[in-house]
Structures are given as structure tokens and as C-alpha cells.
Write a protein that holds these residues in place. Sequence first.
Motif, mmCIF file in Angstrom:
data_model
loop_
_atom_site.group_PDB
_atom_site.id
_atom_site.type_symbol
_atom_site.label_atom_id
_atom_site.label_comp_id
_atom_site.label_asym_id
_atom_site.label_seq_id
_atom_site.Cartn_x
_atom_site.Cartn_y
_atom_site.Cartn_z
ATOM 1 N N LEU A 126 5.495 16.244 -1.209
ATOM 2 C CA LEU A 126 6.401 16.367 -1.851
ATOM 3 C C LEU A 126 7.021 17.217 -3.244
ATOM 4 C CD1 LEU A 126 7.560 12.535 -1.067
ATOM 5 C CD2 LEU A 126 7.974 14.772 0.159
ATOM 6 N N ARG A 127 7.665 17.492 -3.601
ATOM 7 C CA ARG A 127 7.439 18.304 -4.764
ATOM 8 C C ARG A 127 8.725 17.046 -6.355
ATOM 9 N NH1 ARG A 127 6.920 22.290 -8.720
ATOM 10 N NH2 ARG A 127 8.528 22.799 -10.174
ATOM 11 N N LEU A 185 16.407 3.469 4.777
ATOM 12 C CA LEU A 185 15.485 4.276 4.556
ATOM 13 C C LEU A 185 14.652 4.299 6.126
ATOM 14 C CD1 LEU A 185 13.437 4.154 1.364
ATOM 15 C CD2 LEU A 185 15.588 6.150 1.899
ATOM 16 N N ARG A 186 14.779 3.024 6.387
ATOM 17 C CA ARG A 186 13.826 3.450 8.220
ATOM 18 C C ARG A 186 15.223 3.427 8.717
ATOM 19 N NH1 ARG A 186 10.156 3.767 10.358
ATOM 20 N NH2 ARG A 186 8.911 1.609 8.610
ATOM 21 N N GLN A 187 16.021 3.200 8.747
ATOM 22 C CA GLN A 187 17.272 3.990 10.012
ATOM 23 C C GLN A 187 16.985 5.157 9.786
ATOM 24 O OE1 GLN A 187 21.005 2.412 8.980
ATOM 25 N NE2 GLN A 187 20.467 -0.202 9.719
ATOM 26 N N THR A 188 17.105 5.498 8.717
ATOM 27 C CA THR A 188 17.503 7.119 7.973
ATOM 28 C C THR A 188 15.903 8.222 8.814
ATOM 29 O OG1 THR A 188 18.187 7.455 6.043
ATOM 30 C CG2 THR A 188 17.643 9.049 6.638
ATOM 31 N N ALA A 189 15.277 7.473 8.684
ATOM 32 C CA ALA A 189 13.554 7.806 8.946
ATOM 33 C C ALA A 189 13.884 7.841 10.932
ATOM 34 C CB ALA A 189 12.489 7.318 8.977
ATOM 35 N N SER A 221 5.729 5.535 6.155
ATOM 36 C CA SER A 221 5.190 5.891 7.103
ATOM 37 C C SER A 221 3.565 5.634 6.929
ATOM 38 C CB SER A 221 5.243 7.671 6.539
ATOM 39 O OG SER A 221 4.128 7.880 4.856
ATOM 40 N N ASN A 222 2.880 4.667 6.557
ATOM 41 C CA ASN A 222 1.827 4.445 6.555
ATOM 42 C C ASN A 222 0.625 5.514 6.189
ATOM 43 O OD1 ASN A 222 2.257 1.789 6.874
ATOM 44 N ND2 ASN A 222 3.126 1.911 9.078
ATOM 45 N N GLU A 223 1.253 6.091 5.566
ATOM 46 C CA GLU A 223 0.291 7.085 5.031
ATOM 47 C C GLU A 223 0.115 7.643 3.609
ATOM 48 O OE1 GLU A 223 -1.373 9.598 7.467
ATOM 49 O OE2 GLU A 223 -1.045 8.402 9.302
ATOM 50 N N PRO A 224 -0.875 8.264 2.908
ATOM 51 C CA PRO A 224 -0.602 8.433 1.865
ATOM 52 C C PRO A 224 0.372 10.256 1.001
ATOM 53 C CG PRO A 224 -3.094 9.912 3.022
ATOM 54 C CD PRO A 224 -1.722 9.243 3.953
ATOM 55 N N VAL A 225 1.316 9.976 0.260
ATOM 56 C CA VAL A 225 2.074 10.727 -0.191
ATOM 57 C C VAL A 225 1.433 11.900 -1.075
ATOM 58 C CG1 VAL A 225 4.503 10.987 -0.969
ATOM 59 C CG2 VAL A 225 3.630 8.860 0.687
ATOM 60 N N THR A 226 1.733 13.484 -0.683
ATOM 61 C CA THR A 226 1.207 13.931 -1.419
ATOM 62 C C THR A 226 2.615 14.716 -2.663
ATOM 63 O OG1 THR A 226 -0.711 14.948 -0.407
ATOM 64 C CG2 THR A 226 -0.111 15.941 -1.900
ATOM 65 N N VAL A 227 2.364 14.237 -4.117
ATOM 66 C CA VAL A 227 3.792 14.190 -4.700
ATOM 67 C C VAL A 227 2.943 15.239 -5.949
ATOM 68 C CG1 VAL A 227 5.263 13.598 -6.059
ATOM 69 C CG2 VAL A 227 4.174 12.171 -4.651
ATOM 70 N N SER A 228 4.048 16.454 -6.234
ATOM 71 C CA SER A 228 3.747 17.453 -7.501
ATOM 72 C C SER A 228 4.547 17.271 -7.883
ATOM 73 C CB SER A 228 2.825 18.608 -6.588
ATOM 74 O OG SER A 228 4.090 19.049 -6.053
ATOM 75 N N TYR A 229 4.581 17.250 -9.773
ATOM 76 C CA TYR A 229 5.233 17.567 -10.317
ATOM 77 C C TYR A 229 5.494 18.634 -11.575
ATOM 78 C CZ TYR A 229 4.752 11.591 -9.816
ATOM 79 O OH TYR A 229 4.865 10.671 -9.444
ATOM 80 N N GLY A 230 6.752 18.968 -11.193
ATOM 81 C CA GLY A 230 6.692 20.103 -11.774
ATOM 82 C C GLY A 230 8.037 19.749 -13.191
ATOM 83 N N VAL A 270 9.940 7.689 -4.175
ATOM 84 C CA VAL A 270 8.574 7.891 -2.983
ATOM 85 C C VAL A 270 7.577 7.381 -2.565
ATOM 86 C CG1 VAL A 270 6.226 9.183 -3.470
ATOM 87 C CG2 VAL A 270 8.797 10.280 -4.119
ATOM 88 N N GLN A 271 7.608 5.935 -3.552
ATOM 89 C CA GLN A 271 6.679 4.911 -2.814
ATOM 90 C C GLN A 271 7.515 3.886 -1.688
ATOM 91 O OE1 GLN A 271 6.917 1.558 -5.911
ATOM 92 N NE2 GLN A 271 6.450 -0.175 -4.841
ATOM 93 N N LEU A 272 8.642 3.672 -1.386
ATOM 94 C CA LEU A 272 8.343 3.381 -0.512
ATOM 95 C C LEU A 272 9.271 4.023 0.969
ATOM 96 C CD1 LEU A 272 12.727 1.573 -2.316
ATOM 97 C CD2 LEU A 272 10.070 0.757 -1.330
#
Length: 307
Positions: free
Chosen positions: A197-198, A294-298, A252-261, A245-247
Motif C-alpha cells: 500500500l502507498r 470493511l469485512r463486507q466489502t472485502a 487479512s491476518n497478513e502483514p501489510v507493507t506500507v510505503s509513505y510518499g 490500514v491497521q483495520l
Amino acid sequence: MKVLVTGGAGFIGSHIVDQLLEAGHEPIVVDNLITGNERFLHGKVSFYRVDIRDEQVEDVFRQERPVAVIHQAAQSSVPVSVDEPVHDAEININGTIRLLEASRKFGVEKFIYASSAAVYGNPCYLPIDEAHPTQPLSPYGISKFTPEYYIKAFQELYGLSYTIFRYANVYGQRQMSTGEGAVIAIFLDRLLRGLPLRIDGDGEQTRDYIHVTDIAAANVSALTRADNQTLNIGTGISTSINKLVQLLGQLSNEPVTVSYGPPRAGDIKHSYFDIRAARQHLDFKPRIPLEQGLRQTADYLLQIKGI
């Protein structure tokens, strides 16, 4: 009640059509399918593939004689409005005027209009109420605000009742990941495909995220309430991008990779609504908490993408 819904095959409009059917109304859909999808429509619905700028739209009013209009069709991209302001104004301003004139000619009793938080510009104070100064920063914000004056003039001149809704950031099932304010759809799409995610800026910018079914419920309720009112429709809750992003990571129960610009030029840092007027005039109460939405959308994206 027979209700004409412009943009009724789109993200928000199709949910409104679904709830109109559930409430026993008879929706009529007008949509040019540029961003809408006919697959979102129930088979019982009368559908006209017509652009709201075309003279043809008057024929739909003449044939169907709707009692109410729920106007969702719009050019909704800020970048497009900056690059093509004439195109933006032709749809959002001229298209709305054509609908108002057809409503006047053919005896429509109620006109419900989807405006936007973009009409306010940079907040002078928070939460934003309906008395907040209107200082739109983009052609899109201007083109969503200008029809509000026309709508009020048609009420004064011709007695056409209205409700104007200024939407917060709407999300949910059927949203395209390319639309304006579609950060949730964009993030979910990337997350489900295992992509990073960016975030533009530090992620502490906040918005008011409201689920599309709550938006649809407000529109259906306005058929019989909130006459000649301009109302903010949101949750009244401020959520940062980092919290979002935390939610999503918890989903996903997976680590989320985030970059900031760097922050985007012209972006508003903080924005959320005061919704007391909507509670008073519409008996409005948002019912879908962000985590549930968010759960419904996912789940919806997982289903349609077959992930």
C-alpha cells in the motif's frame, strides 16, 4: 412510489435501487453505463441507457411520470475535473438543470440530489456542519455545489421539493477502485492481491467513512422526509489512513507493507461531519460500523475476483 434514479446502475445508485425495491417502490433507472454496470440491476427494474445531458432524458420523464427523482449520476473525479472542466460542468451542472426542467414539466414532487463534502474545501473548524463556509477547491467541488442553487431556485419558483445530501467518503460493495475518494476500494484491491500500500503523506490525515447501504437508506428515507433541507450524510467519526490500514491488516491476518510518499498538493488534512441535522430532519443513524463494512466489502471483492 415511482422513483427515477439517475446513475442507478452505479456504485451508490444501484444500492439505492435495491433498497427502493425492498421498500415496495418502483425504481426507474437512467444510466449511460460509462461507470455503471447493468449487472448491478435487478431484473424487475425498468432501465434506460440515456445520458442525463441528452434531450432523450425528457422522453423518459414523459413516458414514466415519476413522482420523485434521486439524482446520483455525476462526473466524480477531481483530476478529470481539473483536466476537463468544461466536460465536468456539462455533466454535473447542465445535466442537473436538464433533470430539474424535466421534473418541472412532468410534475415531479421531490428531487433528491447527491452533493459532496468537496463543496466545503479546507475545513475552518471540525466537525463540519451545514453552516460551514463553502469554498470548493476544484472544478468538481464547484460543479457539485452550483446545482444546489438551481435546486433551491426551482423550489422557490415552481414548488419542487428537494433534499440535498452532502456525502462524506462513501465505500462498500460495487465501488470501483478508480473512483474519487475510493481509498478503501484501492487498498482492499491491492491487499487481496498481495501488493504493498502507498500512502501520500504521513497517514495521519482523517476522513469520515460511511458505508454505501447507510447512504442508500438516507435517500429512501428522504422520499417522505427532510423537505427543502441540505444535510451532511456521514458517520460523524474521524478515522485516519493509518487506522484504516491497521483495520485492513486485522482483516487479512497478513502483514501489510506500507510505503509513505510526499503529501498530495491540495489535499485536505482533516475532515469529518457533524450529522445532527440529519438525525433531526431525517431520523438518520448510520448502522454499519467501519470494521463491519470493511469485512463486507472485502468478502464481496473476494467473491467477484475469485481470490
